[in-house]
Structures are given as C-alpha cells and as structure tokens.
Design an enzyme around this catalytic site. Structure first.
Site, short mmCIF file in Angstrom:
data_model
loop_
_atom_site.label_atom_id
_atom_site.label_comp_id
_atom_site.label_asym_id
_atom_site.label_seq_id
_atom_site.Cartn_x
_atom_site.Cartn_y
_atom_site.Cartn_z
CG ASN A 9 -1.68 1.28 1.40
OD1 ASN A 9 -1.80 2.05 0.46
ND2 ASN A 9 -2.20 1.51 2.59
CD GLU A 97 -3.04 5.50 6.62
OE1 GLU A 97 -3.00 5.57 5.38
OE2 GLU A 97 -2.12 4.99 7.30
C1 PEP Z 1 -0.93 0.02 5.92
O1 PEP Z 1 -0.91 1.19 5.55
O2 PEP Z 1 -1.86 -0.71 5.57
C2 PEP Z 1 0.16 -0.46 6.76
C3 PEP Z 1 0.08 -1.66 7.25
O3 PEP Z 1 1.20 0.42 6.98
P1 PEP Z 1 2.61 0.06 7.71
O4 PEP Z 1 3.10 -1.23 7.11
O5 PEP Z 1 3.50 1.21 7.37
O6 PEP Z 1 2.31 -0.07 9.15
#
Ligand code: PEP
Length: 249
Positions: A9, A97
């Site tokens: 992502n 988010e």
């Molecule tokens: C995400 O945005 O889905 C995520 C898991 O971010 P991170 O790996 O940076 O915690």
C-alpha cells in the site's frame, strides 16, 4: 490450500518516475515461480502508467479505495469499471486512514466493498481495533462489528470474492507490530466467526496481517496458521524490503 498474498500500500507517496522505478525494481526481484501472489496498490493518478508497467508480469495492481457507486455525481470518486479498464485486480476498502481521517463508517465501507465485487475487483477489506479499544478489551467486538457490516448487507458468500486484512490501528505506521501470537489470535477469531456461517468460505478466505510488517518480523508473522500474507505500508516503498517480505511469504 490458501495461496499467500502480499500487497503493498503505497499510500500518498511517489512521483511518476519513482513509481515506475519501484515497479521495475520489484519486477526484477520477483521470482517467476513465486509461490505467492504479489500486488501494489498505488495512488489513483499512478494507475494508468502502473497498469502498462505491470502488463504481462506477475505483479498485480490495485487501488487504495473505490467508489460506492458505478457512475454519476460523485465528485472525487473512482468507480470499479474505471479501475477495471486499467486492469486493477484489488481495491483496498476501509483502510483505517480512510475510517479515521475521512470518517468512512462501516456502512460506507460495506457499500464500497460491494461495488468492488460487482465490478469484478477483489476488495481487500481492512478491519482492526485502535489502541484504546485493545486496552479496553474490545478487540474482538470491534473486528466482529466491522466484519458484520459486510456480512449482514451482502452475505457471508460475498467473502469468497474478497480478501480480509486485519490491521490493528495502533500498529500501522508506528513501528509497533502485533506479536505473531496477538495477530494469530485475532486471525483465528475472524476465521472461526466466519466458519460458524460457512466453513468452506472461512477455510479458503485469505486473511492478511498489516501493521509495521518488516523483513525481520515477516517470517514469524506469516508462519502463523491463520495469517496468509501481509498488507505492507512503509516497507513496500523500497524494493529490497518489499521483496524480502514477499520472500518470507
Ligand atoms: C498500511 O498502511 O496498511 C500499513 C500496514 O502500513 P505500515 O506497514 O506502514 O504499518
């Protein structure tokens, strides 16, 4: 037997050049007989060029959200058919988010999920509790509620066309990863919950873990019985760390 899946992502990162460079670097590192599906969910504006770049390769493409309608007066939204034109396979829905910053609620998320399926995309439904909710012992209640919104509206059968991502909000982008045991406990709970309604769908459902997955913790997380891969944020922005996580899966 569930085939592992790792999805990057990219959130709101990158330039036209850095995006194409990153895709090229990932493609070089992907093994042609990889025992794992791999995809990247890129910003909307990067989708057309990314689509050309991933064509005829084993790297899949996805969006980070999807409209809860097919067309019409929905300023700022992008529909499933628009994404399908660019060979998007996956669409994230309900990322924390989106839920926290843009106040997307369970009903809206469920509707996005449904439009993804109707448009032939695979929704990656993100669910997970906040720090406070975990502290208060509400983790199972929260994930059950988020999941129920989808099951009640669209039926447990819809999950045969979806992927789930358990992402504890307190672990996203914080460097605080759930321990493999903490993550497995919730994954097993989710699978058992679904199994009460349909054992075959529960058994075949891919449930990803997301939240500060890094090359040094991926193997242990992915080694858990009910963790079928990962949704990777920060570590998906560098080809070497993303590929190391793919190899762990
Ligand atoms: C995400 O945005 O889905 C995520 C898991 O971010 P991170 O790996 O940076 O915690």
């Amino acid at each position: 037997m569930r085939r592992p899946l790792v999805i990057g992502n990219w959130k709101m990162h990158g330039t036209r050049k850095s995006n194409l460079d990153l895709i090229a670097q990932i493609q070089v590192g992907l093994n042609s007989n990889q025992n794992c599906d791999v995809a990247v969910c890129v910003p909307f504006v990067a989708i057309p060029e990314a689509s050309t770049a991933v064509a005829n390769s084993s790297l899949g493409l996805g969006s980070q959200n999807i409209a809860n309608a097919e067309q019409g007066a929905y300023t700022g939204e992008v529909s499933a058919s628009m994404l399908a034109e660019y060979q998007c396979k996956y669409a994230l829905v309900g990322h924390s988010e989106r839920r926290q910053i843009y106040l997307e609620n369970d009903e809206l998320v469920a509707s996005r999920y449904d439009f993804a399926i109707k448009g032939g995309l695979i929704p990656v439904l993100c669910i997970g509790e906040t720090d406070d909710e975990r502290e208060q012992g509400k983790t199972f209640d929260v994930v059950e509620k988020q999941l129920s919104a989808v099951i009640e509206h669209y039926g447990v059968e819809s999950l045969s066309k979806a992927v789930l991502a358990y992402e504890p909000v307190w672990a996203i982008g914080t460097g605080k990863t759930a321990t493999p045991e903490q993550a497995q406990e919730v994954h097993a709970f989710i699978r058992q919950l679904i199994a009460k309604q349909n054992a075959a769908i529960a058994e075949n459902l891919i449930i990803l873990y997301g939240g500060s997955v890094k090359p040094d913790n991926a193997k242990e997380l992915f080694g858990q019985a009910d963790i079928d891969g990962g949704l990777i944020g920060g570590a998906s922005l560098q080809a070497d760390s993303f590929l190391a996580i793919v190899n762990a899966a």
